[in-house]
Enzyme design. Structure first.
Site, mmCIF file in Angstrom:
data_model
loop_
_atom_site.group_PDB
_atom_site.id
_atom_site.type_symbol
_atom_site.label_atom_id
_atom_site.label_comp_id
_atom_site.label_asym_id
_atom_site.label_seq_id
_atom_site.Cartn_x
_atom_site.Cartn_y
_atom_site.Cartn_z
ATOM 1 N N LYS A 1 27.971 -37.160 64.582
ATOM 2 C CA LYS A 1 28.031 -37.041 66.317
ATOM 3 C C LYS A 1 28.933 -37.746 66.859
ATOM 4 O O LYS A 1 29.834 -37.144 67.553
ATOM 5 C CB LYS A 1 26.507 -37.210 66.970
ATOM 6 C CG LYS A 1 26.824 -37.192 68.441
ATOM 7 C CD LYS A 1 27.183 -35.971 69.179
ATOM 8 C CE LYS A 1 26.701 -35.845 70.464
ATOM 9 N NZ LYS A 1 26.845 -36.922 71.276
ATOM 10 N N GLU B 1 36.148 -34.414 70.244
ATOM 11 C CA GLU B 1 36.054 -33.935 71.706
ATOM 12 C C GLU B 1 36.917 -34.788 72.698
ATOM 13 O O GLU B 1 37.594 -34.047 73.307
ATOM 14 C CB GLU B 1 34.532 -34.281 72.244
ATOM 15 C CG GLU B 1 34.264 -33.988 73.695
ATOM 16 C CD GLU B 1 32.842 -34.534 74.000
ATOM 17 O OE1 GLU B 1 31.924 -34.389 73.203
ATOM 18 O OE2 GLU B 1 32.802 -35.201 75.117
#
Lengths: 341, 341, 341, 341
Positions: free
Chosen positions: D188, D195
């Site tokens: 993550k 991102e």
């Protein structure tokens, strides 16, 4: 040797003074009569117009332009109507080397010679001498050597590079014929590109030192912020004037820029006189264009230029886009006060 | 003043020689007896073991460790069993400042003092002197001043910064007490981070100059490649040894690193002796960690470090991912010979 | 509507097939007769020459060029001799928008219309449709709408953006008149610049995941290398095919590029078929030129381009300079095997 | 299956609702009674304290923490006193994976199991489902599969990757057991690093498009500024809402982030609601730390993070240093209004 100088700003005026001090004759012109008068009192011959400047010079003339890059074409157009075949025009400002190539071709059609000179040295140059990067025809450059010798810092300005021997090359005097038209400004362009990178390296490092006390602040923790994990490692109050001073002696990063930085920090440790809006001139940009055309990776030089853009707020819309995205996917509202360290 | 030195590699041995030349007594040890013997013949007192080194010194002792960062903990563990309360251990290598803080606390529990010294100067330091960035207790640092004075380059190594007056501060001698434990290595860490950035700026710029002849090559055009639009602007054969030489005098980017670069290029203009695999040590990495913890933007320092990683092939898999993506969406096969300039 | 297509490579041929499938008539030409024949058997009308292609079309003609950017000027020069006033030439390749502006002006002098179309979609476009970014005169673009409608993916290709209502704008069909001449290729240029950046973000991240096992290796420590401090935190063997797969559903970084990457990694988790020499075409470079002219910071887009340069060895000399500097100041020899992690 | 949920913020509450909708029982607690009451009315079982939550659950319990990373240690300490051997604690927030490893070890000593789950999906997750990246013991993860199945988007959320066949792997459902403790948050973390990079690529590109009209402005030329050479090439007024809309269909850069950006720009083309101060949470920073430890070049991911720092003014002192240097060597005064484009 007699030299004409057009443009008596910070750089042009200082160069004339250095030439005068070395015994050269200077005929000078500027749009502002006051600055012409000032140099006249320093020993230069003043001229109220380009025509007068040309008329006061012996043929073949050598005339140095020291005007902003954006003003060179007009200055040249005005000047050439007064010149005679064999005269030399020297562009010592910050022109784009591609313009040199075009202008040299145009001047050649009129029997005139173009020489491009990248000039580094700043306000200290009058005393220290100027580093001169020169492009143009070899014999023409040769004829100007007395002027270059006078402007350049000279052999004594740096210890001799181990391995160099015998008579001193012109590079060791502080001037260099780099190649054909445009070569001088090309080298100066890359020089400035490097300058931006070197400056940014110091600036970023000093910013890290200045924030070495960040662990003393209050730590925030919320859904969007994780606290500084180890505040105990950021408890230093660094003395930047002293640190830059100590680096000036014996360290690997000693440089003239560091000398200047130590001076600025001594005078004003917080640099409160500066808002941090950093200008850039054309060279830094053109350097990247050359790098891209050549497919040369220039992560550092690019970053240094972009930081200057960003210092003037040019990243603003991009940042708004980021905030808008964050709001869209995460429902994040922008923080109005930054406690996200 | 008497100093013990443990670790007689390139740096340690040179420092001992400089101390001896300045009249200080040195008791020295290294795992390799031959290097101990060599320094003995230069006037140092040799010790075959840590125990012997300690026994030959007068209390309170000052012992300087000059060993790789990864070997310090073991060296300390071996050494402290022989020391007495009040003794000082100086770590002059490239330790992480966070280790200094931990070690200082451990030593303090045994009544011992820890001083961290970031040492810059490289192989030239024996002659030029070393730039010393120091962390630790103020009174302990004060006691070591004679050693720092001898190792540092001294006031004459650089012109005085305008605005400084009166007696010379220690920074003007070339050594500086930067703050409490770890402060010396913190400053040295950032110093090296800056060093990486400055080096990269020169390297990128020189690469642009070297490829200023790219317009002379054949231009390719296919579906994936657009030809160089203006090959006429890339016709220069730049003389890098002379260009770096001329920049040494009067230019804004003059520096010691530039001096060295000019020397290297004079000796070997193609630098054919180097393959271009650039190592990095811990400081460059830790500098970024500090920047990230402090939320300080460090585009340039990061890029400089990553270029070193990439020079060793570490971007390989990322590049394979890019090629795979291009194949997936565009049917692009990888080119085996690069004609994509 | 009848469309002429010149250039039947990967993109051109697929576009013709999509147009044919949607009921449009296509007259096609390529330098290679075989590809013309192949499309003829798919229902297109073949032409052995530009003259023949033009002669087979009804006036006013609309002729689409799908040739490499470097070949457009020649193709145009050959074509215009056969055209009549009122005809439209569409450049659907990857031309520089500045060339569009010049060509449109030249064509206009002959009564011809120029339309520039940036075309994205890759090899999947025949089935998915093409995203079309269009520049030129509004009424001319309007006349070509049936062609654009057929080539574009159509409204159903993406869920409607919340807030849009009523009849569907052309952007929702997948084509857009972006502005006057050059606007289409300008938008496509920036599109590709973004593409490079997005691709690099995935590639770097996947490289980090792939090396999450680095703590399992042997740690080296010497004067130039500090060992990995915490090998226990790098003990993961990450399954990249599965990780990219899981990211395709529900995550913030879902995208078509990720879909393709998941496919490539599923097929070949090590991507051993790729050496990692990544090409770049003109758009990525021109994007930066625009950014620099506009003073817009583009750290990410630049880094993405430079990584491609570096993947092809273009940083080589810069890296040699770094190694030479390190040798000069620190006596560091280059490592031949990298154990510096 | 019964799940306890502690922390009913934006994410936690949405996840509970999705679980309830899929038929799972949820016992919920939050420091704010009002949000507990709200979920109770949606069908969850409320608990006024951790003790009550634990007492309402059947052994072995599975309790999901959805609290800020900085609050996890305290929440865990409070919780474990109430738990029994065999119970599972799931950390679904944004914890640093190194903390997972430590906590898992601590919990194991008490016979408890730790599972780390990186959760992506944002505010849209309740409807779209969440992408789940999971670390922990295989059998424990297996036991939680019904919960993961319910939270994940499911197979239909994306077209099947070509080459996958047979039964659907869990990654195709939208959840993945990535490896031992910490592996979920590690994946993550890198996901968020990517991102940031992807977001920055779009943001920079859109900023270039927005400034495509820069040639319409007045051009300045002075000693420090060269005018835009070709203002005629920057005369476009780009419609960003339509451009981002058209890119959503058929283009290579289609993505969910682009979908959201098109929505934001449609609503407010100038994004005037945002000041451009962009927050960052821990993952982007930790991603770089991992990259540096692994010696993986991450030019793009770093630049994306540093831009966020800079958007909050963190480059300020570095910029002041640059201005001070420029003043020192060139006598340049800072411009107060930027006309240096």
């Amino acid at each position: 040797m007699q030299l004409g100088m057009i443009g008596l700003g910070r750089m042009g005026a200082s160069m004339v003074r250095r030439l005068l001090a070395k015994g050269h004759g200077c005929v000078v012109h500027d749009r502002q009569p006051a600055v012409v008068a000032r140099l006249q009192s320093d020993g230069a011959e003043g001229a109220a117009s380009l025509a007068e400047l040309v008329s006061k010079m012996t043929r073949p003339r050598a005339i140095w332009l020291m005007v902003p890059a954006g003003a060179v074409d007009q200055a040249l157009a005005d000047l050439v109507t007064h010149l005679d075949a064999g005269d030399i025009v020297i562009d010592g400002g910050n022109s784009y080397y591609r313009d040199d190539i075009r202008r040299a071709k145009d001047l050649a059609a009129a029997g005139l010679h173009h020489v491009d000179v990248g000039t580094s040295g700043g306000v200290a140059g009058q005393a220290r001498g100027y580093c001169l990067m020169i492009g143009g025809e070899a014999d023409v450059v040769k004829r100007l050597e007395p002027v270059f010798m006078a402007l350049a810092p000279g052999v004594g300005a740096a210890p001799r590079t181990p391995g160099r021997s015998g008579g001193h090359a012109s590079a060791e005097q502080g001037f260099l014929h780099c190649g054909p038209h445009g070569a001088g400004h090309f080298v100066k362009m890359v020089h400035n590109g490097i300058e931006y990178g070197v400056m940014a390296a110091y600036a970023e490092g000093l910013n890290i030192l200045r924030n070495a006390n960040v662990g003393k602040g209050t730590q925030t923790a919320d859904a969007e912020t994780t606290p500084l994990r180890d505040p105990e490692f950021y408890q230093y109050e660094m003395n930047l004037p002293d640190i830059t001073e100590v680096w000036r002696r014996g360290s690997v990063i000693g440089s003239w820029l560091l000398d200047l930085t130590a001076g600025a920090l001594l005078h004003d440790p917080q640099l409160g006189a500066y808002g941090g809006r950093v200008s850039d001139s054309g060279e830094g940009r053109w350097t990247l264009q050359a790098a891209i055309d050549e497919a040369v990776p220039t992560h550092v030089l690019s970053a240094a230029l972009y930081q200057r853009f960003a210092s003037r707020g040019e990243a603003g819309f991009a940042n708004q886009v980021l905030s808008a995205m964050r709001h869209e996917f995460g429902g994040h509202a922008e923080k109005t006060v930054d406690d996200s360290k």
